[in-house]
Write a protein that holds these residues in place. Structure first.
Motif, mmCIF file in Angstrom:
data_model
loop_
_atom_site.group_PDB
_atom_site.id
_atom_site.type_symbol
_atom_site.label_atom_id
_atom_site.label_comp_id
_atom_site.label_asym_id
_atom_site.label_seq_id
_atom_site.Cartn_x
_atom_site.Cartn_y
_atom_site.Cartn_z
ATOM 1 N N LEU A 110 -30.878 -1.308 -27.455
ATOM 2 C CA LEU A 110 -29.525 -1.647 -27.012
ATOM 3 C C LEU A 110 -29.244 -3.116 -27.333
ATOM 4 C CD1 LEU A 110 -29.581 0.123 -23.514
ATOM 5 C CD2 LEU A 110 -28.544 0.994 -25.625
ATOM 6 N N SER A 111 -29.613 -3.525 -28.533
ATOM 7 C CA SER A 111 -29.536 -4.949 -28.883
ATOM 8 C C SER A 111 -28.645 -5.262 -30.076
ATOM 9 C CB SER A 111 -30.950 -5.474 -29.191
ATOM 10 O OG SER A 111 -31.538 -4.736 -30.248
ATOM 11 N N SER A 112 -28.241 -4.264 -30.842
ATOM 12 C CA SER A 112 -27.536 -4.545 -32.099
ATOM 13 C C SER A 112 -26.129 -3.964 -32.162
ATOM 14 C CB SER A 112 -28.362 -4.028 -33.285
ATOM 15 O OG SER A 112 -29.609 -4.691 -33.337
ATOM 16 N N ILE B 93 -18.371 5.024 -20.179
ATOM 17 C CA ILE B 93 -19.750 4.632 -19.855
ATOM 18 C C ILE B 93 -19.816 3.142 -19.538
ATOM 19 C CG2 ILE B 93 -22.113 4.471 -20.758
ATOM 20 C CD1 ILE B 93 -21.428 6.979 -22.468
ATOM 21 N N LYS B 94 -19.059 2.346 -20.284
ATOM 22 C CA LYS B 94 -19.021 0.894 -20.042
ATOM 23 C C LYS B 94 -18.473 0.583 -18.659
ATOM 24 C CE LYS B 94 -16.016 -1.477 -22.398
ATOM 25 N NZ LYS B 94 -15.355 -2.152 -23.538
ATOM 26 N N THR C 37 -25.905 -3.475 -25.486
ATOM 27 C CA THR C 37 -25.084 -2.473 -26.154
ATOM 28 C C THR C 37 -24.881 -1.286 -25.218
ATOM 29 O OG1 THR C 37 -26.049 -3.096 -28.283
ATOM 30 C CG2 THR C 37 -24.916 -0.977 -28.176
ATOM 31 N N ILE C 38 -23.676 -0.731 -25.216
ATOM 32 C CA ILE C 38 -23.423 0.473 -24.426
ATOM 33 C C ILE C 38 -24.008 1.673 -25.160
ATOM 34 C CG2 ILE C 38 -21.655 1.954 -23.406
ATOM 35 C CD1 ILE C 38 -21.939 -0.845 -22.118
ATOM 36 N N GLY C 39 -25.024 2.270 -24.558
ATOM 37 C CA GLY C 39 -25.675 3.428 -25.156
ATOM 38 C C GLY C 39 -25.097 4.726 -24.628
#
Length: 368
Positions: free
Chosen positions: A34-36, A281-282, A341-343
């Motif tokens: 969840l970094s890019s 989700i966010k 990052t929103i997964g």
């Protein structure tokens, strides 16, 4: 050999850790990256099908102008084909602009913290970088306008901004454009435009006809889920595009990238699903973080910058040992925050549980 002076001491871009790196070093079975700011849904199935089919032609050079893709973009935006330029990701168009416009003695104005490639490419060309600090995660537009002088060639706008996610309103953007001299190019980098839900976001493409010194950058790497194929585009006046195009490398975008991007543009329902799922989700994740007393920057993107009020690297390492790769704010100018990052819904539920476990272990109130 004598390397260009401005390259001496410069660091290469350092991407985040890969799941394979973490799995090998920590021995964890499940790793969630969840970094890019990638799209957890991946690309449209139509894009995958088109890219796969196009592999039969990879013995050929691609169309150097990417005419079919430009025609699709032109039809979608209601603008002439001649106003588009394609890049190996929008990153390459940043490089092209710096290569075409900047040299020693020039300066370029940009927000900070923001996307580091503005500064990186400008420095390679020997230009002075005038960095203007954000205010609560937002561009300080008045201060940026004041930093412009006769030697300024480019002003960079990252809208919404990376790494904060904060956007510039239409009113503020137009007011800023009115202050910028016509000899200065304003680049509005809108990599996350497809995720934006704010009603007051500027219609920047419509402003190009009024401001010939405006260029807009967009990409297929984020909401369209084609980060691995590297394709982005720029939109500006026909005169500007024709002037900078000689700085573009020949055949800079590939046949699979063209094919996948064209198919992705046609799948409007898939893009709508991506946008709606991300927003829902966010919102849930933001509510969770705020219930724990964490500060979440307002975001119009597929990521959130969360201030844990603790050393960012502590948060990063704590979540890494839980199997989640996020982006430490220590390297982004936010020493007590991490960018997440929103997964998928499942990933974010598991991340929330991990945060609840990590939070009591942090040195809250200290920044390093």
């Amino acid at each position: 050999m004598k390397i260009k002076q401005q390259l001496q001491g410069m660091a290469s871009y350092k991407p985040g850790m890969t799941p394979e790196n973490v799995r090998a070093s920590l021995g964890l079975e499940k790793i969630v990256k969840l970094s890019s700011n990638e799209n957890p849904k991946g690309p449209s199935p139509k894009a995958i099908e088109a890219a796969t089919k196009s592999l039969q032609q990879i013995f050929l050079y691609p169309d150097g102008y990417g005419l079919q893709l430009k025609q699709c973009l032109a039809a979608m935006h209601g603008m002439p084909v001649e106003q588009f330029i394609l890049g190996n990701g929008s990153d390459e168009i940043i490089l092209i602009l710096c290569r075409a416009l900047l040299q020693a003695g020039d300066n370029t104005v940009m927000p900070t913290p923001s996307f580091p490639q503005y500064r990186h490419n400008a420095m390679i060309e020997g230009a002075e970088c005038r960095e203007v600090e954000l205010i609560q995660g937002a561009h300080a537009l008045d201060a940026m306008a004041e930093a412009i002088d006769d030697s300024t060639k480019i002003v960079w706008i990252c809208n919404p901004n990376n790494p904060t996610g904060v956007h510039i309103s239409s009113e503020a953007f137009v007011a800023f454009m009115e202050k910028v001299p016509p000899h200065v190019l304003v680049v509005s980098d809108e990599a996350y435009i497809e995720y934006v839900t704010a009603d007051d976001f500027p219609d920047s493409l419509a402003l190009i006809s009024k401001y010939p010194n405006l260029m807009v950058l967009r990409t297929f790497s984020k909401a369209y889920g084609l980060a691995g194929l590297r394709v982005g585009y720029g939109v500006a006046s026909e005169a500007l595009i024709s002037q900078i195009d000689p700085a573009r490398e020949p055949f800079n975008t590939s046949i699979p990238a063209h094919s996948a991007a064209i198919a992705a543009l046609s799948d409007v329902n898939y893009l709508a699903e991506t946008r709606n799922e991300n927003a829902a989700i966010k919102a849930t994740f933001r509510t969770f973080c705020e219930s724990l007393g964490l500060t979440v920057y307002p975001s119009e993107t597929n990521f959130v910058l969360v201030d844990f009020h603790a050393p960012a690297d502590e948060v990063y390492n704590g979540l890494l040992h839980e199997g989640f790769i996020v982006r430490s704010g220590a390297a982004l100018g936010f020493p007590s925050a991490v960018r997440i990052t929103i997964g998928s819904e499942e990933d974010m539920a598991e991340l929330s549980a991990a945060i609840s476990r990590v939070l009591p272990t942090l040195t809250v109130g200290e920044e390093k």
